[in-house]
Write an enzyme that holds these catalytic residues in place. Structure first.
Site: not given
Length: 360
Positions: A107, A205
């Site tokens: 990410c 997340c």
């Protein structure tokens, strides 16, 4: 810097909020961006057990801070489709292959310090900033900009940023690298920021409840019960499905009989839905090989330090480049539970990141 425009990654947490404030104090025109990685409905269906990033409350907090600090602009960026392709699919595939992923590394590479640079160009801002605890500085030794451990050793995030593309490093800015977390909390409190006491994000997340087994099951990765073997190939027990285990794990195995010593997962054989277990001393390794290596500093052979997971200490080692995208780490003392799929990050003795790659 050629102009004073800078794009700030706004997570909605205290670190990025204070970092944005500090940039304003340095007379930057701060443009905030906030990534949406998954649909907000995920957080309604699956409540958070611990704080995660990119939640609806984070988006609201980021908006509030951008308004309070009077940022030049603020943009919510929808990356859900790209995020699924590069991060979620990778996460699922890695577990399916019997390895342990680290999605935060990718990410940071592809989105926070990849796509964000594309957005910066749209604003004619050559640099992006974040609230990470890491140093970027010019190294006379290496004749280039480098990333280095932050001074707060308890919050240092250099490991997670070690997979950023080397060519992007000159365009990054880290206002908190020379600061401690306690200072950041104090600044936020003095500014009366709503996030001054907000907990740090801890979980993925896209899995708000941190139940990765549930998540894999929902994504059709649900192996059946399988056999556990010892190092001699003897059947010694059963397990609940190979994706429920990682190297070094002791719990969750149904043994046919008790062992006189502690036993750990030594190897995962995904194609046979099998585990191999071994006594503690067998889990110590003298070396590892990493591939898909991100070389920030090019080298042939060097003495330095290596970290093999986010919560492990660095260990002294000799690191050797064995191909254009792989390296060998030889530890001076054996290290516990080298885990395929995790990232090995190597540093020089001054804390400069040299390279990071995926353990095989």
């Amino acid at each position: 810097m050629s102009n004073n425009k800078i794009v700030m990654l706004m997570s909605g947490g205290v670190d990025s909020s204070v970092a944005a404030y500090l940039l304003k104090e340095q007379n930057f025109q701060v443009i905030g961006i906030h990534f949406k990685t998954v649909s907000d409905i995920v957080f309604s269906l699956i409540p958070e057990t611990k704080k995660v990033c990119c939640s609806p409350s984070d988006t609201l907090d980021a908006l509030k801070i951008a308004d309070k600090l009077e940022l030049e602009d603020f943009q919510i960026v929808d990356i859900k489709e790209e995020f699924k392709e590069k991060i979620i699919d990778y996460f699922i595939k890695t577990y399916k292959n019997g390895k342990t992923p680290n999605p935060c590394m990718l990410c940071n590479r592809y989105f926070k310090f990849g796509k964000a640079l594309e957005i910066a160009k749209e604003y004619n801002a050559e640099y992006i900033a974040s609230g990470h605890y890491i140093l970027k500085e010019y190294s006379e030794k290496y004749s280039r900009f480098v990333l280095k451990k932050g001074i707060d050793k308890y919050k240092d995030q250099s490991y997670f940023l070690s997979y950023i593309k080397a060519e992007n490093i000159p365009k990054l800015y880290f206002p908190l690298g020379n600061m401690h977390k306690t200072e950041i909390r104090d600044i936020a409190a003095n500014l009366e920021l709503s996030v001054a006491d907000k907990p740090d994000s801890q979980e993925l997340c896209f899995i708000p409840d941190n139940d990765y087994r549930r998540y894999l099951k929902e994504n059709k990765v649900e192996p059946n019960e399988g056999i556990v073997y010892d190092l001699e190939g003897n059947e010694v027990g059963t397990h609940s499905g190979y994706t429920n285990y990682t190297i070094g794990q002791r719990t969750g195995i149904n043994y046919y009989k008790n062992f006189p010593v502690k036993m750990h997962v030594y190897k995962i054989i995904s194609e046979k839905n099998a585990l191999v277990v071994a006594p503690t001393e067998k889990l110590y390794s003298n070396e590892l090989i990493a591939t898909n290596v991100n070389f920030i500093i090019d080298f042939d052979k060097i003495e330095g330090l290596c970290r093999i997971r986010k919560k492990s200490e660095e260990k002294e080692a000799i690191i050797e480049k064995i191909s254009e995208n792989s390296l060998k780490v030889s530890f001076k003392e054996p290290i516990f539970a080298v885990t395929p799929g995790q990232f090995a990050t190597v540093y020089d003795n001054d804390g400069v990141i040299l390279a990071s790659g995926i353990i095989v």
